[in-house]
Design an enzyme around this catalytic site. Sequence first.
Site, PDB file in Angstrom:
ATOM      1  NE  ARG A  64      -3.649  -0.399   2.460  1.00 56.55           N
ATOM      2  CZ  ARG A  64      -4.729  -0.659   1.706  1.00 56.55           C
ATOM      3  NH1 ARG A  64      -5.202   0.267   0.900  1.00 56.55           N
ATOM      4  NH2 ARG A  64      -5.341  -1.816   1.776  1.00 56.55           N
ATOM      5  CG  MET A  89     -14.426   1.458  -4.302  1.00 58.43           C
ATOM      6  SD  MET A  89     -15.461   2.163  -3.009  1.00 58.43           S
ATOM      7  CE  MET A  89     -15.942   0.661  -2.165  1.00 58.43           C
ATOM      8  NE  ARG A  90      -5.452   1.151  -3.350  1.00 59.04           N
ATOM      9  CZ  ARG A  90      -4.709   0.107  -2.969  1.00 59.04           C
ATOM     10  NH1 ARG A  90      -5.138  -1.127  -3.218  1.00 59.04           N
ATOM     11  NH2 ARG A  90      -3.555   0.271  -2.364  1.00 59.04           N
ATOM     12  CG  ASN A 106     -14.472   9.771   0.835  1.00 61.13           C
ATOM     13  OD1 ASN A 106     -14.566   9.389  -0.334  1.00 61.13           O
ATOM     14  ND2 ASN A 106     -14.843   9.013   1.854  1.00 61.13           N
ATOM     15  CG  HIS A 108     -19.081   7.022   4.126  1.00 57.67           C
ATOM     16  ND1 HIS A 108     -18.360   5.913   3.742  1.00 57.67           N
ATOM     17  CD2 HIS A 108     -19.945   6.608   5.079  1.00 57.67           C
ATOM     18  CE1 HIS A 108     -18.767   4.868   4.439  1.00 57.67           C
ATOM     19  NE2 HIS A 108     -19.721   5.256   5.265  1.00 57.67           N
ATOM     20  CB  THR A 140      -8.570  12.803   9.194  1.00 59.68           C
ATOM     21  OG1 THR A 140      -9.618  11.918   9.608  1.00 59.68           O
ATOM     22  CG2 THR A 140      -9.068  14.240   9.173  1.00 59.68           C
ATOM     23  CG  LEU A 143     -12.208   3.744   6.653  1.00 56.57           C
ATOM     24  CD1 LEU A 143     -11.583   4.067   5.308  1.00 56.57           C
ATOM     25  CD2 LEU A 143     -12.421   2.248   6.817  1.00 56.57           C
ATOM     26  CG  ASP A 144     -15.484   5.927   5.685  1.00 60.01           C
ATOM     27  OD1 ASP A 144     -15.047   6.498   4.669  1.00 60.01           O
ATOM     28  OD2 ASP A 144     -15.813   4.720   5.702  1.00 60.01           O
TER      29      ASP A 144
HETATM   30  C1  GRF Z   1     -20.976   6.474  -3.851  1.00 61.70           C
HETATM   31  O1  GRF Z   1     -21.994   5.763  -3.239  1.00 61.70           O
HETATM   32  C2  GRF Z   1     -20.168   7.191  -2.827  1.00 61.70           C
HETATM   33  O2  GRF Z   1     -20.908   7.593  -1.728  1.00 61.70           O
HETATM   34  C3  GRF Z   1     -19.166   6.129  -2.418  1.00 61.70           C
HETATM   35  O3  GRF Z   1     -18.861   5.442  -3.601  1.00 61.70           O
HETATM   36  C4  GRF Z   1     -19.963   5.537  -4.492  1.00 61.70           C
HETATM   37  C5  GRF Z   1     -19.425   6.046  -5.784  1.00 61.70           C
HETATM   38  O4  GRF Z   1     -20.366   5.965  -6.818  1.00 61.70           O
HETATM   39  N1  GRF Z   1     -18.001   6.725  -1.803  1.00 61.70           N
HETATM   40  P1  GRF Z   1     -20.013   6.546  -8.240  1.00 61.70           P
HETATM   41  O5  GRF Z   1     -18.815   5.769  -8.785  1.00 61.70           O
HETATM   42  O6  GRF Z   1     -19.724   8.001  -8.122  1.00 61.70           O
HETATM   43  O7  GRF Z   1     -21.231   6.278  -9.081  1.00 61.70           O
END
Ligand code: GRF
Length: 223
Positions: A64, A89-90, A106, A108, A140, A143-144
């Site tokens: 990583r 998604m990392r 970000n 979420h 930060t 995570l989330d």
């Molecule tokens: C969304 O649900 C966002 O909240 C999450 O990842 C998803 C991304 O969707 N972090 P997209 O690729 O923008 O359609």
Amino acid sequence: MSCRTVILISGSGSNLQAFIDHLHPEQTDIVAVISNRADAYGLTRAAQAGIPTEVLDHRSFADRASYDRALAELIDRYQPGWVILAGFMRILTPEFVTHYQGRLLNIHPSLLPRYTGLHTHQRALEAGDSEHGATVHFVTEELDGGPAIMQSHVPVLADDTPDTLAERVRQTEHQLYPLAARLCISGRVALVDGQVQLDGSPIAPSGLRLDQFETDMRGHRND
Ligand code: GRF
């Protein structure tokens, strides 16, 4: 303040599309879209909008830390003022996050601090929540867990499945994220000593509310 942004994606890129539709290029110049997956549909969306794309596949790196160093080098070649995570998604290393502290955003799909991590819609249904939503926050090391900027709220309906609830939340994300990002890019919202400020005043820990903020903005325009 620079209005150059780099957007990181892994998948469909519907939030990226919202940035392209609402902010690019007048409010911010999206100078590159970077994906860790070559098959991310968001790369097609970017190319159709004439935005340069890059793929940096995490599977070619030993760990990583080395991936995140290469990612930061790639991002910095574009000299962005802001780095936007839009379905990237990392999990990011502390070094990466620190490098972009205060200019890394970000989104979420939950009302943070509820439901960090994955399967947020299913967890909201299982908990019997009456409302759900999405949060835009500064990133930060936690995570989330970074300070919230703005949240959208939707009702949870009796016959909802994780998919129907996810779609309702996703629709709000496409207003929420460009609006929250625009406030940051324009300098109205900033991270000051770990706290989010709007026009120099601290905001609530849960962030601004999209629905109330829109009402406020209408009020301002009528003044
Ligand atoms: C969304 O649900 C966002 O909240 C999450 O990842 C998803 C991304 O969707 N972090 P997209 O690729 O923008 O359609």
